[in-house]
Scaffold this active site. Structure first.
Site, PDB file in Angstrom:
ATOM      1  N   HIS A 569       0.841  -1.252  -0.089  1.00 52.94           N
ATOM      2  CA  HIS A 569       0.061   0.106  -0.050  1.00 52.94           C
ATOM      3  C   HIS A 569       0.733   1.229   0.027  1.00 52.94           C
ATOM      4  O   HIS A 569       0.548   2.390  -0.550  1.00 52.94           O
ATOM      5  CB  HIS A 569      -0.933   0.119   1.134  1.00 52.94           C
ATOM      6  CG  HIS A 569      -2.467  -0.642   0.875  1.00 52.94           C
ATOM      7  ND1 HIS A 569      -3.052  -1.154   1.965  1.00 52.94           N
ATOM      8  CD2 HIS A 569      -3.053  -0.713  -0.309  1.00 52.94           C
ATOM      9  CE1 HIS A 569      -4.104  -1.449   1.329  1.00 52.94           C
ATOM     10  NE2 HIS A 569      -4.094  -1.139  -0.052  1.00 52.94           N
ATOM     11  N   ARG A 676     -10.457  -1.211 -13.945  1.00 51.08           N
ATOM     12  CA  ARG A 676     -10.174  -2.561 -13.189  1.00 51.08           C
ATOM     13  C   ARG A 676     -11.708  -2.602 -12.812  1.00 51.08           C
ATOM     14  O   ARG A 676     -12.043  -1.922 -11.681  1.00 51.08           O
ATOM     15  CB  ARG A 676      -9.329  -2.428 -12.102  1.00 51.08           C
ATOM     16  CG  ARG A 676      -8.077  -2.084 -12.839  1.00 51.08           C
ATOM     17  CD  ARG A 676      -6.911  -2.119 -11.651  1.00 51.08           C
ATOM     18  NE  ARG A 676      -5.505  -1.992 -12.101  1.00 51.08           N
ATOM     19  CZ  ARG A 676      -4.986  -0.853 -12.377  1.00 51.08           C
ATOM     20  NH1 ARG A 676      -5.659   0.326 -11.895  1.00 51.08           N
ATOM     21  NH2 ARG A 676      -3.691  -0.616 -12.716  1.00 51.08           N
ATOM     22  N   ARG A 712     -11.728  -3.776 -18.386  1.00 54.63           N
ATOM     23  CA  ARG A 712     -11.347  -5.396 -18.224  1.00 54.63           C
ATOM     24  C   ARG A 712     -12.512  -6.051 -17.332  1.00 54.63           C
ATOM     25  O   ARG A 712     -13.062  -5.662 -16.173  1.00 54.63           O
ATOM     26  CB  ARG A 712     -10.074  -5.479 -17.278  1.00 54.63           C
ATOM     27  CG  ARG A 712      -9.697  -6.828 -17.101  1.00 54.63           C
ATOM     28  CD  ARG A 712      -8.199  -6.848 -16.290  1.00 54.63           C
ATOM     29  NE  ARG A 712      -8.291  -6.463 -14.881  1.00 54.63           N
ATOM     30  CZ  ARG A 712      -7.430  -5.976 -13.951  1.00 54.63           C
ATOM     31  NH1 ARG A 712      -6.091  -6.149 -14.687  1.00 54.63           N
ATOM     32  NH2 ARG A 712      -7.770  -5.745 -12.734  1.00 54.63           N
ATOM     33  N   GLU A 805      -1.381 -11.580 -20.555  1.00 52.25           N
ATOM     34  CA  GLU A 805      -0.426 -11.623 -18.970  1.00 52.25           C
ATOM     35  C   GLU A 805       0.031 -12.931 -19.075  1.00 52.25           C
ATOM     36  O   GLU A 805       1.133 -13.287 -18.329  1.00 52.25           O
ATOM     37  CB  GLU A 805      -1.669 -11.371 -17.920  1.00 52.25           C
ATOM     38  CG  GLU A 805      -2.484 -10.254 -18.145  1.00 52.25           C
ATOM     39  CD  GLU A 805      -3.755 -10.279 -17.194  1.00 52.25           C
ATOM     40  OE1 GLU A 805      -3.471  -9.882 -16.032  1.00 52.25           O
ATOM     41  OE2 GLU A 805      -4.743 -10.926 -17.381  1.00 52.25           O
ATOM     42  N   ASN A 828       2.671  -6.522 -15.726  1.00 51.28           N
ATOM     43  CA  ASN A 828       3.120  -6.772 -14.250  1.00 51.28           C
ATOM     44  C   ASN A 828       2.958  -8.308 -14.194  1.00 51.28           C
ATOM     45  O   ASN A 828       3.944  -9.046 -13.705  1.00 51.28           O
ATOM     46  CB  ASN A 828       2.042  -6.050 -13.389  1.00 51.28           C
ATOM     47  CG  ASN A 828       2.196  -4.532 -13.481  1.00 51.28           C
ATOM     48  OD1 ASN A 828       3.088  -4.073 -13.938  1.00 51.28           O
ATOM     49  ND2 ASN A 828       1.277  -3.827 -12.686  1.00 51.28           N
ATOM     50  N   ASP A 829       1.832  -8.767 -14.619  1.00 51.05           N
ATOM     51  CA  ASP A 829       1.492 -10.363 -14.432  1.00 51.05           C
ATOM     52  C   ASP A 829       2.424 -11.269 -15.504  1.00 51.05           C
ATOM     53  O   ASP A 829       3.012 -12.290 -15.390  1.00 51.05           O
ATOM     54  CB  ASP A 829       0.301 -10.546 -14.597  1.00 51.05           C
ATOM     55  CG  ASP A 829      -0.403 -10.577 -13.511  1.00 51.05           C
ATOM     56  OD1 ASP A 829       0.351 -10.636 -12.305  1.00 51.05           O
ATOM     57  OD2 ASP A 829      -1.674 -10.402 -13.206  1.00 51.05           O
ATOM     58  N   ARG A 839       6.507 -10.649  -7.842  1.00 52.12           N
ATOM     59  CA  ARG A 839       6.820  -9.253  -7.873  1.00 52.12           C
ATOM     60  C   ARG A 839       6.500  -8.513  -6.496  1.00 52.12           C
ATOM     61  O   ARG A 839       7.072  -7.462  -6.556  1.00 52.12           O
ATOM     62  CB  ARG A 839       5.973  -8.396  -9.232  1.00 52.12           C
ATOM     63  CG  ARG A 839       4.473  -8.412  -8.740  1.00 52.12           C
ATOM     64  CD  ARG A 839       3.914  -7.684 -10.375  1.00 52.12           C
ATOM     65  NE  ARG A 839       2.413  -7.861 -10.204  1.00 52.12           N
ATOM     66  CZ  ARG A 839       1.502  -7.393  -9.788  1.00 52.12           C
ATOM     67  NH1 ARG A 839       2.160  -6.002  -9.604  1.00 52.12           N
ATOM     68  NH2 ARG A 839       0.209  -7.183 -10.024  1.00 52.12           N
ATOM     69  N   CYS A 876      -0.679  -1.885 -20.715  1.00 55.33           N
ATOM     70  CA  CYS A 876      -1.312  -1.073 -19.583  1.00 55.33           C
ATOM     71  C   CYS A 876      -0.721  -1.294 -18.183  1.00 55.33           C
ATOM     72  O   CYS A 876      -1.227  -1.243 -17.258  1.00 55.33           O
ATOM     73  CB  CYS A 876      -2.867  -1.528 -19.504  1.00 55.33           C
ATOM     74  SG  CYS A 876      -3.000  -3.318 -19.254  1.00 55.33           S
TER      75      CYS A 876
END
Length: 942
Positions: A569, A676, A712, A805, A828-829, A839, A876
């Site tokens: 966070h 999202r 998505r 992904e 990222n994925d 990650r 993205c």
């Protein structure tokens, strides 16, 4: 874990005697590459020590501990002898389960086997079957583990009726993931049944995920109000729990005043007057067959009823004279066995068994040294960081800063562990709760409209978590102080989060500890540390959301943490606030001196303490250039991103909430490149209906004024669970039921979402993309749902695409491209799956770099396949806003970049600063390198 498979089976074997059978088993293990020829000698030696026959036609030959050096790879071979073989102890054996194990992996096999030994006619079935899969099935009955332990007890509750206690007990089982909401619904409408002795029972099988028994007791019991048992599961699976409950009631012993350990002892079948002892198991490979047999033989020497349970297990006690039950405990080194005995020889029996277990049950053992607690574990003092030398860590939020250091050191909170007056302690805890609630709500008002507000709202919810509160009350009622009881509850819950397979969820343990520290500080009357008035770099062990929410961004120049990953966070909020941040820098940063200068480079993930004059001058120049660039980028934010030779790239925004769409447009976003949509589902206690979703999505379309929106579809699963969509626990939720594969199991939910998106869009551009697609089959299944709804709902401008992904999807892009309208690459994925690095991993996340040439090649393959069929490609993930990566992505001819709203102006400015030819050259350079480090070094000197 070792498992039996049909490939490990040889049917129809014959042998002249048991030595011949054993020799065949040893040779099969050797032929399978599991062992060397010497392992057979160890198997023979093991039989000389004692028979490995379990019973009912099954033997489990394996080597001695000395022969483990002959094991190449852990494995199993299963040999069936239909005519049977007479073993040296006279038993008739039809199946040999030959095990080659380097440690204690075979204990799980033993536990499975012991659970099928009582099956009627098992020996005959083992001998007669001609199907390897059937033979494995006969031996692989999955254990149904009942839950009845300390976690399932709810003691000393403020309740006045049995129905209240029943609901609390059921809620506890739900929090333990033993039941779902259907079970709670059934319990709400069910009157408790009187069992006598002031005890009551509620039971249902609907919504039960596993057999479980909870006990809730009132704070002020009465003769007819002692407690309520809540039993979950079908009757056949609850047999063990029912037997334990029956024994408990038959004993007729009062429970009033008993603590958790004493109640568990009664529920496990231990008599109130039993002689008991706790002993740590020291055997290197756990309680396997040989030491278990020694324990049983010792128990049978005494005229006493002896039971054994595993403190770390489900709470059930077993007879010490049953070999299969003792093996079934699955006890491992370092775990604690609880012995209890009644009868004339009880004292001697417990003493003898304690001595036998301590001495190793016939095996050589080494003393067990328990792990020291974090408070007492000696720490190696980190070496001071050298001046003017870069320290590499994890880049969490881009930007550059140079400012004096302020190290946020949590105050030392000292308090007594115990207290006499529980009533006073509970009142103190309640006052601390009220103060924390007020503090958090003040912070929420101050952070209204920002990213911190919803996270702080979660903290308020945590304060209202009944399980946390009840756990603290239980500890206080057992003699703990308010401080110790509360922190015990927080620490237990946080460790449970940290143990989760998904690092994204595990890192939320920081939120729990953040809430816990706030209440604890209130209890101790200690104020949290205050930062200086002048600009500074904040350095901390880790930061909770409330720490970040309190930041005055006019003074804070950057964030640095010793722990945490890129998904914590603190990292998320730093990006949202536009603060440079570096995380996972190690304990050495906590030794930095307040007031000393620190350079923080959030793009490169590096720190430089006490920079020299030359470096300070370089940083000052970079900061001036960056400030000028930011000002110019802001002024030109609404202009398109066009390279110096005329090539245009669309720059869009990633959103996690439709409320932020107006801000994205104001910052120059040319659309929403990733919405999202799971935020809609996570904000409701049940699946949002059609009207709710239409309202949410329509607000985004209205703010976009005709700009495209890429939505998505719902991306939840084992790592991001929904309370109203329960899923079985998975060993690796990142590779389990999530994304489109989960949505396709509930097509009605996906169809409602598609209908809402199409309705909300109307004549405005909508791009629907499916997450976690692995191949064309999954895409077609999802696309059919869209096409079915399109036949009923008119939407003028719709495209259907795939989020890249999963590496298989990139590799198969040529087969997908003819049928999709676009690809959007989630770097990222994709990086995580390609490099096999989580990650969020504390040690490895710095190596999870999307500029790795393997990831870049997958992006290249995707773009080439798409463009060959006239499709567009977006990126993205975080890579799209990485200044070093932007020219590479443009050079790979990506058509769209989607980034956080704050980064839109700078990304546009970056694209305007180079030519397409130069970008292509950088892409070729990056693809020619072998590692991410080499790529970044080459780009740095380009």
């Amino acid at each position: 874990m070792l498992t039996l498979t049909a490939n490990d089976v040889r049917l129809g074997a014959t042998a002249v005697d048991w030595q011949d059978a054993l020799t065949q088993a040893g040779r099969d293990l050797e032929a399978a590459g599991r062992t060397s020829s010497n392992y057979l000698n160890g198997m023979m030696a093991r039989e000389q020590q004692s028979s490995t026959v379990l019973g009912n036609g099954i033997a489990i030959p394996h080597g001695t501990p000395d022969s483990r050096t002959a094991v190449h790879n852990t494995g199993i071979r299963l040999l069936q002898f239909p005519d049977g073989v007479t073993w040296h102890d006279g038993a008739r054996v039809y199946v040999l389960v030959a095990i080659a194990a380097q440690s204690d992996e075979h204990l799980d096999i033993l536990r499975h086997l012991t659970r099928v030994l009582d099956t009627p006619g098992l020996a005959d079935k083992l001998a007669r079957t001609g199907d390897a899969a059937e033979l494995v099935a006969l031996l692989s009955k999955p254990p149904v583990l009942a839950k009845c332990d300390r976690d399932s007890l709810c003691l000393g509750l403020e309740a006045t009726t049995a129905s209240e206690l029943a609901l609390i007990a059921a809620a506890r089982l739900q929090s333990l993931r033993c039941v779902d909401t259907d079970f709670l619904t059934e319990i709400i409408g069910q009157p408790p049944v009187a069992l006598g002795q002031g005890l009551w029972l509620v039971h249902h099988s609907r919504g039960a995920r596993r057999p479980a028994l909870s006990l809730a007791t009132p704070k002020r019991p009465g003769p007819e109000f002692q407690g309520v048992f809540c039993l979950a599961g079908p009757g056949d699976e609850c047999q063990e729990l029912l037997e334990r409950l029956d024994q408990f009631l038959t004993a007729g012993e009062p429970i009033e005043g008993l603590g958790a350990e004493a109640l568990l002892a009664r529920l496990s079948g231990e008599a109130a007057d039993a002689v008991t002892a706790s002993v740590i198991l020291l055997n290197s490979h756990g309680l396997h067959a040989r030491p278990a047999k020694q324990l049983v033989q010792e128990a049978r020497r005494h005229n006493a009823s002896i039971r054994v349970r595993l403190r770390e297990g489900d709470g059930g006690a077993v007879s010490a004279t049953s070999l299969t039950r003792i093996i079934g405990l699955g006890a491992r080194r370092g775990q604690t066995l609880i012995l209890s005995a009644t009868g004339e020889d009880a004292q001697a029996a417990v003493a003898a068994l304690t001595k036998a277990i301590t001495e190793g049950l016939g095996e050589a053992v080494a003393p067990f040294r328990a792990e020291q607690s974090p408070q007492t574990r000696p720490q190696n003092e980190p070496e001071p960081l050298p001046d003017d030398q870069p320290l590499k860590a994890v880049a969490a939020s881009p930007g550059l800063a140079l400012a004096p250091i302020f190290v946020l050191r949590q105050p030392t909170l000292t308090y007594p562990d115990t207290a006499v007056d529980s009533e006073t302690q509970i009142m103190r805890l309640n006052r601390a709760f009220d103060a924390a609630d007020s503090q958090l709500r003040t912070l929420i008002r101050q952070a209204e409209g920002g990213e911190a507000a919803p996270i702080l709202s979660v903290h308020v919810e945590m304060l209202q978590d009944e399980d946390l509160y009840q756990a603290a009350l239980e500890a206080i009622n057992e003699g703990a102080s308010a401080e110790a009881g509360w922190w015990q509850a927080i620490d237990t819950a946080a460790k449970g989060q940290e143990a989760l397979a998904d690092r994204l969820l595990a890192e939320r343990a920081a939120d729990l500890r953040d809430v816990g520290r706030r209440v604890l500080a209130n209890l101790c009357g200690v104020e949290m540390p205050k930062p200086p008035e002048q600009p500074y770099v904040l350095v901390a062990d880790d930061l909770g959301p409330s720490d970040v929410a309190r930041l005055d961004t006019t003074r804070v120049r950057a964030l640095v943490t010793a722990r945490g990953g890129a998904t914590s966070h603190s990292a998320i909020l730093a990006r949202a606030l536009g603060l440079p941040a570096v995380v996972g820098a190690g304990d050495a940063v906590l030794k930095l001196v307040d007031g000393a200068e620190l350079v923080v480079d959030g793009e490169r993930g590096s720190l430089v303490p006490n920079p020299g004059d030359e470096r300070r001058a370089q940083v000052a120049r970079r900061l001036e250039q960056l400030a000028a660039l930011q000002a110019e980028a802001h002024d030109k934010r609404h202009q398109p991103a066009i390279t110096r030779d005329g090539h245009r790239v669309e720059v869009c925004a990633n959103l996690g909430n439709t409320a932020h769409a107006p801000d994205a447009v104001a910052r120059g976003a040319e659309g929403i490149g990733l919405l999202r949509t799971e935020f809609v589902f996570m904000a409701h206690p049940e699946a949002p209906d059609l009207a709710t979703q239409i309202d949410e999505y329509r607000s985004a379309f209205d703010a976009l004024n005709g700009l495209p929106l890429v939505a998505r579809t719902l991306d939840v699963g084992g790592d991001k669970p929904l309370d109203y969509w329960p899923l079985p626990q998975e060993d690796n939720p990142f590779l389990g039921m999530r994304g489109i594969r989960l949505s396709l199991t509930r097509p009605e939910i996906l169809e409602t979402q598609i209908r809402a998106l199409l309705t909300a869009a109307g004549d405005r551009p909508l791009r629907i993309m499916f997450p976690m697609v692995k191949d064309l089959e999954e895409f077609r299944a999802a696309k059919q749902i869209v096409q079915r709804v399109q036949a009923e709902v008119t939407c003028a401008d719709v495209q259907i695409g795939v989020m890249i992904e999963v590496p298989s999807c990139a590799l198969l892009a040529p087969t997908l491209a003819p049928e999709v309208d676009f690809f959007s690459i989630g770097t990222n994925d994709l990086t995580q799956y390609t490099l096999a690095i989580d990650r969020g991993h504390g040690q490895l996340s710095a190596d999870s770099d999307a500029l790795h040439p393997a990831v870049l090649r997958l992006i290249q393959m995707t773009v080439q396949a798409a463009h060959a069929h006239g499709r567009w490609v977006g990126v993205c993930g975080e890579l799209a806003s990485d200044p070093q990566a932007i020219p590479v992505l443009v050079g790979l001819e990506v058509d769209e970049l989607s980034v956080t709203s704050r980064r839109v102006p700078l990304v546009k400015a970056c694209i305007r600063d180079f030519t397409l030819d130069a970008a292509r050259e950088r892409a070729r350079l990056a693809l020619s390198k072998a590692t991410a480090v080499e790529v970044r070094d080459a780009l740095e000197s380009f």
